[in-house]
Design a protein around this motif. Sequence first.
Motif, short mmCIF file in Angstrom:
data_model
loop_
_atom_site.label_atom_id
_atom_site.label_comp_id
_atom_site.label_asym_id
_atom_site.label_seq_id
_atom_site.Cartn_x
_atom_site.Cartn_y
_atom_site.Cartn_z
N THR A 97 0.84 -1.21 0.00
CA THR A 97 0.00 0.00 0.00
C THR A 97 0.87 1.25 0.00
O THR A 97 0.59 2.21 -0.74
N VAL A 98 1.92 1.26 0.79
CA VAL A 98 2.81 2.44 0.82
C VAL A 98 3.54 2.57 -0.52
O VAL A 98 3.66 3.68 -1.07
N LEU A 99 3.96 1.44 -1.08
CA LEU A 99 4.64 1.49 -2.38
C LEU A 99 3.68 1.93 -3.49
O LEU A 99 4.07 2.69 -4.40
N TYR A 100 2.43 1.51 -3.39
CA TYR A 100 1.39 1.96 -4.33
C TYR A 100 1.27 3.49 -4.27
O TYR A 100 1.31 4.18 -5.29
N GLN A 101 1.16 4.02 -3.05
CA GLN A 101 0.96 5.46 -2.91
C GLN A 101 2.20 6.24 -3.35
O GLN A 101 2.10 7.30 -3.96
N LYS A 102 3.37 5.66 -3.08
CA LYS A 102 4.62 6.32 -3.49
C LYS A 102 4.71 6.37 -5.02
O LYS A 102 5.09 7.40 -5.61
#
Length: 173
Positions: free
Chosen positions: A43-48
């Motif tokens: 999820t964090v990598l998606y948002q990044k």
Amino acid sequence: MPTRNGTKTAIAAATAVQPNLGLSEKTQTGVIKLLNARLADTTVLYQKTRNYHWNIKGPRFQPLHAFFESHYDQLEEAIDEIAERIVQLGGVAAGTLIEFVKLSSIKEEPGVVPSENAMIANLLADHETVIRQLRKDIATTDDLGDVGTNDFLTGLIQDHEKMAWMLRAFLQS
Ligand SMILES: [Fe+2]
């Protein structure tokens, strides 16, 4: 409004339909925990990746803007699959941004807009972090005998390896 007894009955009923998959409670708990950590990473990598899609500037704007979109689309699918697998195993999928930030090993840089190459290098490093973690998780699920999750994580690692290869190729251009 449910009565106190009604609430208890509902909880008992929910407990009664817990999955009976031939996995020990310890295995289920351990696997759910590692899946929630990978859900947070993804999820964090998606948002990044989405952040970079929005804010990229430079001579390669057009190809990279589209490239980042293709990657966050893949990550979005992975997020849904990881979360649903957690629930299939009788767990509760982390679903709040606070939990994702707390559980994720992928770090963000609020207020920073990196250069084109720095964006690619950051995403590559993050995918490689996830790959290394997935490799450990695959060894764990192998030891625990959870073949379903083992196969699922193997699919995820292949997707990250492919995305990492593409990012690496951009850095070499
Ligand atoms: Fe867009």
